[in-house]
Scaffold this motif. Structure first.
Motif, PDB file in Angstrom:
ATOM      1  N   GLU A   3      21.287  35.976  42.468  1.00  0.00           N
ATOM      2  CA  GLU A   3      21.470  35.733  41.037  1.00  0.00           C
ATOM      3  C   GLU A   3      22.422  36.767  40.440  1.00  0.00           C
ATOM      4  N   THR A   5      24.759  38.399  42.071  1.00  0.00           N
ATOM      5  CA  THR A   5      26.094  38.126  42.598  1.00  0.00           C
ATOM      6  C   THR A   5      26.736  36.959  41.850  1.00  0.00           C
ATOM      7  N   GLN A   6      25.967  35.904  41.611  1.00  0.00           N
ATOM      8  CA  GLN A   6      26.495  34.747  40.886  1.00  0.00           C
ATOM      9  C   GLN A   6      26.885  35.125  39.469  1.00  0.00           C
ATOM     10  N   HIS A   7      26.069  35.965  38.845  1.00  0.00           N
ATOM     11  CA  HIS A   7      26.375  36.413  37.492  1.00  0.00           C
ATOM     12  C   HIS A   7      27.670  37.230  37.500  1.00  0.00           C
ATOM     13  N   VAL A   9      30.145  37.042  39.664  1.00  0.00           N
ATOM     14  CA  VAL A   9      31.277  36.148  39.934  1.00  0.00           C
ATOM     15  C   VAL A   9      31.642  35.375  38.669  1.00  0.00           C
ATOM     16  N   ALA A  10      30.633  34.879  37.957  1.00  0.00           N
ATOM     17  CA  ALA A  10      30.887  34.125  36.728  1.00  0.00           C
ATOM     18  C   ALA A  10      31.562  35.025  35.692  1.00  0.00           C
ATOM     19  N   ARG A  11      31.091  36.260  35.582  1.00  0.00           N
ATOM     20  CA  ARG A  11      31.686  37.211  34.623  1.00  0.00           C
ATOM     21  C   ARG A  11      33.133  37.520  35.013  1.00  0.00           C
ATOM     22  N   ARG A  12      33.355  37.733  36.303  1.00  0.00           N
ATOM     23  CA  ARG A  12      34.707  38.022  36.792  1.00  0.00           C
ATOM     24  C   ARG A  12      35.638  36.854  36.505  1.00  0.00           C
ATOM     25  N   ASN A  13      35.173  35.639  36.773  1.00  0.00           N
ATOM     26  CA  ASN A  13      35.993  34.446  36.519  1.00  0.00           C
ATOM     27  C   ASN A  13      36.325  34.316  35.039  1.00  0.00           C
ATOM     28  N   HIS A  14      35.323  34.602  34.198  1.00  0.00           N
ATOM     29  CA  HIS A  14      35.549  34.529  32.755  1.00  0.00           C
ATOM     30  C   HIS A  14      36.608  35.550  32.333  1.00  0.00           C
ATOM     31  N   GLU A  17      40.069  34.387  33.460  1.00  0.00           N
ATOM     32  CA  GLU A  17      40.579  33.308  32.606  1.00  0.00           C
ATOM     33  C   GLU A  17      41.074  33.871  31.275  1.00  0.00           C
TER      34      GLU A  17
END
Length: 55
Positions: A3, A5-7, A9-14, A17
């Motif tokens: 969880e 790691t997924q958070h 990755v999502a933060r990094r992607n945001h 962008e």
């Protein structure tokens, strides 16, 4: 752990962008500035910009 790691990755992607959007805005403003500058210099030198192809 997954969880977290997924958070991350999502933060990094945001963030990536957001940075990409800011870069696009900057490039657009830079292009507009250059175009305006070219036109102003052409007017000062009395150059026919319409007949000259600028890339």
């Amino acid at each position: 752990m997954t969880e977290n790691t997924q958070h991350g990755v999502a933060r990094r992607n945001h963030l990536l962008e957001a940075a990409q959007e800011e870069m696009v805005k900057f490039e657009r403003k830079e292009n507009e500035f250059r175009k305006k500058d070219r036109e102003e210099r052409a007017a000062e030198l009395h150059l026919p910009l319409g007949e000259i192809k600028v890339h």
